[in-house]
Design a protein around this motif. Sequence first.
Motif, PDB file in Angstrom:
ATOM      1  N   LEU A  51       0.826  -1.212   0.000  1.00  0.00           N
ATOM      2  CA  LEU A  51       0.000   0.000   0.000  1.00  0.00           C
ATOM      3  C   LEU A  51       0.858   1.259   0.000  1.00  0.00           C
ATOM      4  CD1 LEU A  51      -2.818  -1.053   2.493  1.00  0.00           C
ATOM      5  CD2 LEU A  51      -2.933  -0.944  -0.011  1.00  0.00           C
ATOM      6  N   LYS A  52       1.954   1.245   0.764  1.00  0.00           N
ATOM      7  CA  LYS A  52       2.869   2.398   0.777  1.00  0.00           C
ATOM      8  C   LYS A  52       3.463   2.630  -0.610  1.00  0.00           C
ATOM      9  CE  LYS A  52       4.421   2.123   5.601  1.00  0.00           C
ATOM     10  NZ  LYS A  52       5.586   1.805   6.481  1.00  0.00           N
ATOM     11  N   PHE A  53       3.931   1.540  -1.208  1.00  0.00           N
ATOM     12  CA  PHE A  53       4.513   1.672  -2.542  1.00  0.00           C
ATOM     13  C   PHE A  53       3.466   2.114  -3.553  1.00  0.00           C
ATOM     14  CE2 PHE A  53       4.741  -0.284  -6.721  1.00  0.00           C
ATOM     15  CZ  PHE A  53       5.823   0.417  -7.227  1.00  0.00           C
ATOM     16  N   ARG A  54       2.283   1.506  -3.503  1.00  0.00           N
ATOM     17  CA  ARG A  54       1.246   1.829  -4.480  1.00  0.00           C
ATOM     18  C   ARG A  54       0.884   3.312  -4.420  1.00  0.00           C
ATOM     19  NH1 ARG A  54      -4.468  -1.280  -4.356  1.00  0.00           N
ATOM     20  NH2 ARG A  54      -4.746  -0.022  -2.465  1.00  0.00           N
ATOM     21  N   ASP A  55       0.743   3.864  -3.237  1.00  0.00           N
ATOM     22  CA  ASP A  55       0.411   5.288  -3.099  1.00  0.00           C
ATOM     23  C   ASP A  55       1.541   6.170  -3.607  1.00  0.00           C
ATOM     24  OD1 ASP A  55      -1.978   4.532  -2.012  1.00  0.00           O
ATOM     25  OD2 ASP A  55      -1.392   4.920   0.068  1.00  0.00           O
ATOM     26  N   PHE A  56       2.774   5.794  -3.287  1.00  0.00           N
ATOM     27  CA  PHE A  56       3.936   6.567  -3.727  1.00  0.00           C
ATOM     28  C   PHE A  56       4.053   6.555  -5.250  1.00  0.00           C
ATOM     29  CE2 PHE A  56       8.390   6.361  -5.126  1.00  0.00           C
ATOM     30  CZ  PHE A  56       8.881   7.565  -4.643  1.00  0.00           C
ATOM     31  N   PHE A  57       3.924   5.375  -5.851  1.00  0.00           N
ATOM     32  CA  PHE A  57       4.074   5.248  -7.297  1.00  0.00           C
ATOM     33  C   PHE A  57       2.955   5.992  -8.019  1.00  0.00           C
ATOM     34  CE2 PHE A  57       4.275   2.852 -11.365  1.00  0.00           C
ATOM     35  CZ  PHE A  57       5.625   2.975 -11.613  1.00  0.00           C
ATOM     36  N   TYR A  58       1.769   5.954  -7.461  1.00  0.00           N
ATOM     37  CA  TYR A  58       0.646   6.685  -8.055  1.00  0.00           C
ATOM     38  C   TYR A  58       0.905   8.183  -8.050  1.00  0.00           C
ATOM     39  CZ  TYR A  58      -3.924   8.850  -8.463  1.00  0.00           C
ATOM     40  OH  TYR A  58      -4.967   9.652  -8.848  1.00  0.00           O
ATOM     41  N   ARG A  59       1.406   8.702  -6.934  1.00  0.00           N
ATOM     42  CA  ARG A  59       1.687  10.145  -6.859  1.00  0.00           C
ATOM     43  C   ARG A  59       2.750  10.555  -7.873  1.00  0.00           C
ATOM     44  NH1 ARG A  59       1.736   9.030  -1.322  1.00  0.00           N
ATOM     45  NH2 ARG A  59       4.006   9.310  -1.242  1.00  0.00           N
ATOM     46  N   LYS A  60       3.693   9.676  -8.122  1.00  0.00           N
ATOM     47  CA  LYS A  60       4.789  10.002  -9.027  1.00  0.00           C
ATOM     48  C   LYS A  60       4.425   9.833 -10.502  1.00  0.00           C
ATOM     49  CE  LYS A  60       8.004  11.049  -6.016  1.00  0.00           C
ATOM     50  NZ  LYS A  60       8.600  12.406  -5.951  1.00  0.00           N
ATOM     51  N   THR A  61       3.545   8.888 -10.825  1.00  0.00           N
ATOM     52  CA  THR A  61       3.317   8.548 -12.227  1.00  0.00           C
ATOM     53  C   THR A  61       1.860   8.620 -12.681  1.00  0.00           C
ATOM     54  OG1 THR A  61       2.969   6.189 -11.807  1.00  0.00           O
ATOM     55  CG2 THR A  61       5.256   6.932 -12.088  1.00  0.00           C
ATOM     56  N   GLY A  62       0.924   8.624 -11.743  1.00  0.00           N
ATOM     57  CA  GLY A  62      -0.484   8.551 -12.113  1.00  0.00           C
ATOM     58  C   GLY A  62      -0.955   7.140 -12.394  1.00  0.00           C
ATOM     59  N   ILE A  63      -0.055   6.160 -12.309  1.00  0.00           N
ATOM     60  CA  ILE A  63      -0.396   4.757 -12.588  1.00  0.00           C
ATOM     61  C   ILE A  63      -0.836   4.091 -11.286  1.00  0.00           C
ATOM     62  CG2 ILE A  63       0.498   2.528 -13.350  1.00  0.00           C
ATOM     63  CD1 ILE A  63       2.455   4.082 -15.145  1.00  0.00           C
ATOM     64  N   HIS A  64      -1.983   3.437 -11.342  1.00  0.00           N
ATOM     65  CA  HIS A  64      -2.551   2.797 -10.158  1.00  0.00           C
ATOM     66  C   HIS A  64      -2.525   1.280 -10.312  1.00  0.00           C
ATOM     67  CE1 HIS A  64      -5.213   2.046  -6.763  1.00  0.00           C
ATOM     68  NE2 HIS A  64      -5.936   1.273  -7.556  1.00  0.00           N
ATOM     69  N   PHE A  65      -1.978   0.594  -9.320  1.00  0.00           N
ATOM     70  CA  PHE A  65      -1.962  -0.871  -9.295  1.00  0.00           C
ATOM     71  C   PHE A  65      -3.033  -1.360  -8.331  1.00  0.00           C
ATOM     72  CE2 PHE A  65       2.630  -0.114 -10.370  1.00  0.00           C
ATOM     73  CZ  PHE A  65       2.585  -0.682 -11.631  1.00  0.00           C
ATOM     74  N   ASP A  66      -4.008  -2.104  -8.835  1.00  0.00           N
ATOM     75  CA  ASP A  66      -5.003  -2.674  -7.931  1.00  0.00           C
ATOM     76  C   ASP A  66      -4.492  -4.006  -7.395  1.00  0.00           C
ATOM     77  OD1 ASP A  66      -5.495  -4.630  -9.892  1.00  0.00           O
ATOM     78  OD2 ASP A  66      -7.129  -3.458 -10.769  1.00  0.00           O
ATOM     79  N   ASP A  67      -5.303  -4.625  -6.548  1.00  0.00           N
ATOM     80  CA  ASP A  67      -4.856  -5.842  -5.870  1.00  0.00           C
ATOM     81  C   ASP A  67      -4.565  -6.982  -6.840  1.00  0.00           C
ATOM     82  OD1 ASP A  67      -5.064  -4.538  -3.477  1.00  0.00           O
ATOM     83  OD2 ASP A  67      -7.049  -5.342  -2.985  1.00  0.00           O
ATOM     84  N   SER A  68      -5.199  -6.954  -8.011  1.00  0.00           N
ATOM     85  CA  SER A  68      -4.967  -8.030  -8.983  1.00  0.00           C
ATOM     86  C   SER A  68      -3.550  -8.017  -9.543  1.00  0.00           C
ATOM     87  CB  SER A  68      -5.974  -7.927 -10.134  1.00  0.00           C
ATOM     88  OG  SER A  68      -5.733  -6.768 -10.919  1.00  0.00           O
TER      89      SER A  68
END
Length: 289
Positions: free
Chosen positions: A18-35
């Motif tokens: 979750l920490k990584f997913r939020d960080f990566f989203y803020r940096k790139t706009g790309i969202h990774f869901d649980d799948s």
Amino acid sequence: MRAAAVSRSIEITDADFLKFRDFFYRKTGIHFDDSKRYFVDKRLIERIEATGADDFRSWFIALRFESKGEELQQLVNAMTVNETYFFREAYQFDCMVNDMLNEVARRKKPGGRIRIWSIPSSTGEEPYSIAIYLLERWKLIEDYEVEILSSDIDTQVLQMAQRGVYSSRSVAQLPKPYLEKYFRRLNDNEFAISRDLVDAVEFSRVNLTDANDTRRFRDIDLVFCRNLLIYFDDLSRRVAAEAFYDAMSPGGFICLGHSESMSRITSLFEVRRFRDAMVYQKPLQGERR
């Protein structure tokens, strides 16, 4: 053997993900869901091992506070998916030469500049396909100054695009005369594209959700942004759509992937249905709606 042992000792917890997913989203706009959890964990462990960090926490702290952004770029390169081939979804290229460019040209003076932006570039198949289509199938190519720009957030694929070497799978959809005309066979499975085509495309690294990257793109007449927005959430899609709107000339066109819809993202663009494809157009008056 040692790498395998390290892999087993590194764990990505739910909290880490979750920490990584939020960080990566803020940096790139790309969202990774649980799948996408398995894919993300695998790439994270690879990056942790590559840097020699002991665990996710130490690696993540170094990532967040690095000054040059080198590890962040390596991470982006690892996390982005780049699978394409020449003449993919070619019906939109048909629409480009049969309708869209002719309409754009009517608003230009003879010898005027037409700008085409391909994003994401991936390994270059799309912008080079555009160039081949223009040379082979657009009757007005000699009458206008056409610029092809191509961008990606992944620096590794940009290097591959500028190298211009492709597998037999990548060129499988090309008509044989085009393959013989624009490529040189290197071996049984590799083909090198003409350096004239490489020189005809201007490549650049761009994060579509970063205004500092996109504001330099202006007066774009035709955008190809196919199969990228599916990796964004609703907010990032709106940010991307507004960046395209600001970059495009009034009356300019944008092509999305077959499963993507600009109408579900924003009302800034109008739907245009041509004989070959449905695309989106920035209103001619150039005013935000």
